[in-house]
Motif scaffolding. Structure first.
Motif, PDB file in Angstrom:
ATOM      1  N   ILE A 167     -15.581  14.364   0.807  1.00  0.00           N
ATOM      2  CA  ILE A 167     -15.286  13.401  -0.252  1.00  0.00           C
ATOM      3  C   ILE A 167     -14.572  12.167   0.281  1.00  0.00           C
ATOM      4  O   ILE A 167     -14.981  11.031   0.015  1.00  0.00           O
ATOM      5  CB  ILE A 167     -14.433  14.056  -1.355  1.00  0.00           C
ATOM      6  CG1 ILE A 167     -15.219  15.171  -2.045  1.00  0.00           C
ATOM      7  CG2 ILE A 167     -14.010  13.014  -2.394  1.00  0.00           C
ATOM      8  CD1 ILE A 167     -14.433  15.921  -3.091  1.00  0.00           C
ATOM      9  N   PHE A 168     -13.509  12.377   1.052  1.00  0.00           N
ATOM     10  CA  PHE A 168     -12.653  11.268   1.458  1.00  0.00           C
ATOM     11  C   PHE A 168     -12.835  10.831   2.916  1.00  0.00           C
ATOM     12  O   PHE A 168     -12.319   9.797   3.299  1.00  0.00           O
ATOM     13  CB  PHE A 168     -11.185  11.632   1.229  1.00  0.00           C
ATOM     14  CG  PHE A 168     -10.854  12.011  -0.180  1.00  0.00           C
ATOM     15  CD1 PHE A 168     -11.187  11.170  -1.229  1.00  0.00           C
ATOM     16  CD2 PHE A 168     -10.209  13.194  -0.470  1.00  0.00           C
ATOM     17  CE1 PHE A 168     -10.884  11.512  -2.535  1.00  0.00           C
ATOM     18  CE2 PHE A 168      -9.901  13.549  -1.773  1.00  0.00           C
ATOM     19  CZ  PHE A 168     -10.242  12.709  -2.806  1.00  0.00           C
ATOM     20  N   SER A 169     -13.490  11.634   3.718  1.00  0.00           N
ATOM     21  CA  SER A 169     -13.684  11.420   5.165  1.00  0.00           C
ATOM     22  C   SER A 169     -12.540  12.053   5.947  1.00  0.00           C
ATOM     23  O   SER A 169     -11.480  12.383   5.390  1.00  0.00           O
ATOM     24  CB  SER A 169     -13.804   9.932   5.531  1.00  0.00           C
ATOM     25  OG  SER A 169     -12.549   9.296   5.557  1.00  0.00           O
ATOM     26  N   GLU A 170     -12.719  12.191   7.245  1.00  0.00           N
ATOM     27  CA  GLU A 170     -11.764  12.906   8.095  1.00  0.00           C
ATOM     28  C   GLU A 170     -10.413  12.195   8.199  1.00  0.00           C
ATOM     29  O   GLU A 170      -9.407  12.823   8.535  1.00  0.00           O
ATOM     30  CB  GLU A 170     -12.352  13.104   9.494  1.00  0.00           C
ATOM     31  CG  GLU A 170     -13.530  14.082   9.518  1.00  0.00           C
ATOM     32  CD  GLU A 170     -13.992  14.397  10.931  1.00  0.00           C
ATOM     33  OE1 GLU A 170     -13.376  13.856  11.877  1.00  0.00           O
ATOM     34  OE2 GLU A 170     -14.956  15.161  11.080  1.00  0.00           O
ATOM     35  N   ARG A 171     -10.372  10.917   7.903  1.00  0.00           N
ATOM     36  CA  ARG A 171      -9.098  10.185   7.994  1.00  0.00           C
ATOM     37  C   ARG A 171      -8.069  10.717   6.982  1.00  0.00           C
ATOM     38  O   ARG A 171      -6.878  10.467   7.118  1.00  0.00           O
ATOM     39  CB  ARG A 171      -9.316   8.687   7.783  1.00  0.00           C
ATOM     40  CG  ARG A 171      -9.604   8.298   6.345  1.00  0.00           C
ATOM     41  CD  ARG A 171      -9.511   6.796   6.120  1.00  0.00           C
ATOM     42  NE  ARG A 171     -10.548   6.079   6.813  1.00  0.00           N
ATOM     43  CZ  ARG A 171     -10.961   4.844   6.484  1.00  0.00           C
ATOM     44  NH1 ARG A 171     -10.419   4.240   5.452  1.00  0.00           N
ATOM     45  NH2 ARG A 171     -11.892   4.233   7.161  1.00  0.00           N
ATOM     46  N   TRP A 172      -8.571  11.467   5.964  1.00  0.00           N
ATOM     47  CA  TRP A 172      -7.695  11.983   4.917  1.00  0.00           C
ATOM     48  C   TRP A 172      -7.338  13.465   5.126  1.00  0.00           C
ATOM     49  O   TRP A 172      -6.704  14.075   4.254  1.00  0.00           O
ATOM     50  CB  TRP A 172      -8.347  11.823   3.543  1.00  0.00           C
ATOM     51  CG  TRP A 172      -8.387  10.401   3.083  1.00  0.00           C
ATOM     52  CD1 TRP A 172      -9.433   9.532   3.180  1.00  0.00           C
ATOM     53  CD2 TRP A 172      -7.328   9.672   2.447  1.00  0.00           C
ATOM     54  NE1 TRP A 172      -9.100   8.310   2.650  1.00  0.00           N
ATOM     55  CE2 TRP A 172      -7.808   8.370   2.196  1.00  0.00           C
ATOM     56  CE3 TRP A 172      -6.027  10.005   2.078  1.00  0.00           C
ATOM     57  CZ2 TRP A 172      -7.025   7.393   1.583  1.00  0.00           C
ATOM     58  CZ3 TRP A 172      -5.254   9.032   1.462  1.00  0.00           C
ATOM     59  CH2 TRP A 172      -5.750   7.748   1.222  1.00  0.00           C
ATOM     60  N   LEU A 173      -7.671  14.052   6.258  1.00  0.00           N
ATOM     61  CA  LEU A 173      -7.375  15.467   6.503  1.00  0.00           C
ATOM     62  C   LEU A 173      -5.886  15.831   6.390  1.00  0.00           C
ATOM     63  O   LEU A 173      -5.568  16.954   6.008  1.00  0.00           O
ATOM     64  CB  LEU A 173      -7.910  15.886   7.883  1.00  0.00           C
ATOM     65  CG  LEU A 173      -9.402  16.222   7.935  1.00  0.00           C
ATOM     66  CD1 LEU A 173      -9.819  16.548   9.368  1.00  0.00           C
ATOM     67  CD2 LEU A 173      -9.733  17.391   7.012  1.00  0.00           C
ATOM     68  N   PRO A 174      -4.950  14.928   6.712  1.00  0.00           N
ATOM     69  CA  PRO A 174      -3.535  15.291   6.538  1.00  0.00           C
ATOM     70  C   PRO A 174      -3.141  15.645   5.103  1.00  0.00           C
ATOM     71  O   PRO A 174      -2.061  16.192   4.876  1.00  0.00           O
ATOM     72  CB  PRO A 174      -2.790  14.032   7.018  1.00  0.00           C
ATOM     73  CG  PRO A 174      -3.721  13.403   8.000  1.00  0.00           C
ATOM     74  CD  PRO A 174      -5.093  13.653   7.450  1.00  0.00           C
ATOM     75  N   CYS A 175      -4.008  15.336   4.130  1.00  0.00           N
ATOM     76  CA  CYS A 175      -3.654  15.648   2.738  1.00  0.00           C
ATOM     77  C   CYS A 175      -4.027  17.082   2.347  1.00  0.00           C
ATOM     78  O   CYS A 175      -3.663  17.542   1.258  1.00  0.00           O
ATOM     79  CB  CYS A 175      -4.321  14.661   1.781  1.00  0.00           C
ATOM     80  SG  CYS A 175      -6.053  14.991   1.411  1.00  0.00           S
ATOM     81  N   VAL A 176      -4.727  17.823   3.226  1.00  0.00           N
ATOM     82  CA  VAL A 176      -5.216  19.171   2.896  1.00  0.00           C
ATOM     83  C   VAL A 176      -4.097  20.131   2.487  1.00  0.00           C
ATOM     84  O   VAL A 176      -4.185  20.788   1.445  1.00  0.00           O
ATOM     85  CB  VAL A 176      -6.052  19.758   4.054  1.00  0.00           C
ATOM     86  CG1 VAL A 176      -6.305  21.256   3.847  1.00  0.00           C
ATOM     87  CG2 VAL A 176      -7.382  19.028   4.153  1.00  0.00           C
ATOM     88  N   PRO A 177      -3.009  20.277   3.271  1.00  0.00           N
ATOM     89  CA  PRO A 177      -1.964  21.222   2.849  1.00  0.00           C
ATOM     90  C   PRO A 177      -1.315  20.843   1.518  1.00  0.00           C
ATOM     91  O   PRO A 177      -0.956  21.721   0.727  1.00  0.00           O
ATOM     92  CB  PRO A 177      -0.944  21.181   3.998  1.00  0.00           C
ATOM     93  CG  PRO A 177      -1.261  19.955   4.778  1.00  0.00           C
ATOM     94  CD  PRO A 177      -2.714  19.715   4.605  1.00  0.00           C
TER      95      PRO A 177
END
Length: 489
Positions: free
Chosen positions: A316-326
């Protein structure tokens, strides 16, 4: 209102309200995917810093008196007109206050760019001054079909505008335009489709009557909203705009899902509950049914989201947004408890227990602020986990008054909630196991979703879960009625 007529109105309201929310959610989902690739986390962080102040100011415009109009059994045009003029006047006064305070907000964050953005975004307040009374009228009369069209038109129009501006490099201003355009269209469409118009009259006496209930609701909502925004305020001040963007983005997906479902149930449930003010057993039955159905829908969505959080964020948001997962995973468990909170709160409101509502908010938010201050310098993740502890505490507080008013005990509430939690947990384990298969990301995610749906519905049927049987029967009867009408036609 007769029981059968009330049930039909509630069902019709839920159908239109869910339709409105699902339509808006589908558009918002697509827009989020596009904007997350066109804009930077810093752009989202700038808007998030500003939204904190607008949301708090917005409480004074939309809360309290709108709820009073719904709660009052015989509210007439003079009541609505008096609230309308009060809300519009209050909204412009608050806009002027924010306009002149914008430099101080920018100085607080040390971000001069915030001044013009805050002044433009705050134009949402005068729009809300008009829209709040329109929405109260629609809810009071259960005309939820009007919401469907206003929300859908506004969402689609704002999506086109936001994407176009983001594509041409307007950055954070694309989010500002999307935010304002949506509110403007929503207000305009409701003004056209809802036949109510204010009288050229204002009654201080009527406002005083409404104020006796409304001020308590206003203070409750003000405490709640300020508390909701204070975490963002602390993160934006102590950390960075990027940290705030990741935290907010993690909250966004579960919040969109839960808010859409919960607001649909809550906006229909409150006016329906007010008809049961003097029927405690009937009101208790309605609250139990709301918790059972809301939890049955919410828990599988949230548990499923926890399991598939990483691929969902990437897609949805791309890998640049992975820090938001937790942050997303923590938020999912928090929001899964919303049906219990909403049903209990709506019952207390319907009974006119504004003082109880205010006390509840003070207790919950006092605990929340203390927990935030205890961990705020330990890192953003600690702030997120403290929110989880506060949610569990709040669920217990919200359940307490109805032990007295409805004789709805903790044990009964847990019994209504537990089947959905256990069933969703088993489903989550199946989804996790399916995720270990060596498939590409998108096909694997689709397979996991399919596994989750099949496992959950199959177990619901096998174990004869009451909420499943109730929803199935209601939908079956509704479809049968539609087919019957078509045959007659």
């Amino acid at each position: 209102m007769k029981e059968e007529g009330l049930q039909k109105k509630v069902l019709s309201g839920l159908v239109w309200k869910f339709g409105e929310r699902i339509g808006a959610q589908a558009v918002s989902f697509i827009v989020s995917m596009i904007l997350a690739r066109l804009l930077l986390p810093e752009d989202y962080g700038i808007v998030a810093m500003i939204t904190i102040f607008i949301e708090i100011a917005n409480v004074f415009v939309v809360s309290g008196f709108g709820q009073s109009l719904i709660q009052k059994k015989e509210a007439d045009r003079l009541d609505f007109s008096s609230v309308f003029y009060f809300s519009v006047t209050m909204s412009w006064a608050l806009y002027a206050l924010i306009f002149f305070c914008a430099p101080y907000v920018a100085s607080f964050y040390k971000q001069p760019v915030l001044i013009p953005i805050l002044r433009v975004m705050a134009l949402k307040l005068p729009l809300a001054g008009v829209n709040s009374v329109q929405q109260a009228y629609v809810q009071k009369n259960m005309l939820f079909k009007r919401f469907f069209f206003s929300t859908l038109i506004g969402t689609i129009g704002s999506a086109v505008l936001g994407i176009a501006m983001a594509y041409y490099g307007f950055g954070a201003w694309a989010l500002v335009a999307q935010y304002l355009f949506n509110s403007a269209v929503d207000t305009f469409v409701l003004w056209i489709t809802v036949k109510w118009r204010p009288l050229l009259q204002f009654s201080g006496k009527r406002m005083k009557e409404l104020f006796s209930f409304g001020w308590k609701m206003l203070m409750s909502e003000l405490i709640h909203t300020t508390y909701q925004q204070i975490r963002g305020l602390v993160i934006g001040k102590l950390y960075t705009g990027k940290d705030l963007a990741y935290y907010n983005q993690g909250q966004r997906l579960p919040n969109v899902i839960v808010t859409n479902i919960n607001s649909s149930i809550g906006s229909v449930l409150f006016p329906a509950m007010t008809t049961k003010q003097e029927d405690a057993p009937g009101l208790k039955k309605m609250v139990r049914l709301s918790i059972q159905i809301g939890s049955y829908i919410m828990w599988p969505l949230m548990i499923g989201m926890v399991v598939v959080a990483k691929p969902v964020v990437c897609l949805i948001f791309s890998e640049r947004w992975l820090p938001c997962v937790p942050f997303l995973q923590i938020a999912c468990i928090q929001y899964a408890l919303e049906p219990v909170q909403t049903a209990n709160i709506q019952a207390v409101k319907a009974l006119g227990q504004g003082r109880t509502m205010l006390i509840m908010e003070i207790v919950k938010k006092g605990f929340g602020i203390l927990s935030l201050f205890a961990v705020m310098r330990q890192g953003v993740m600690w702030i997120a986990w403290s929110g989880m502890a506060v949610t569990l505490f709040a669920a217990m507080v919200n359940s307490t008054p109805n032990r007295k008013y409805l004789e709805y005990t903790y044990k009964e509430q847990l019994a209504d909630l537990l089947p959905s939690i256990l069933l969703a947990s088993v489903m989550g384990a199946a989804v996790y196991a399916a995720g270990m298969l060596p498939f590409p990301m998108l096909p694997l995610l689709c397979l996991q979703v399919l596994v989750g749906i099949v496992v959950y519905l199959f177990l619901s049927y096998l174990l004869k879960i009451p909420a499943f049987l109730y929803v199935r029967n209601i939908l079956g009867n509704h479809v049968a009625e539609i087919l019957k009408k078509r045959r007659r036609a």
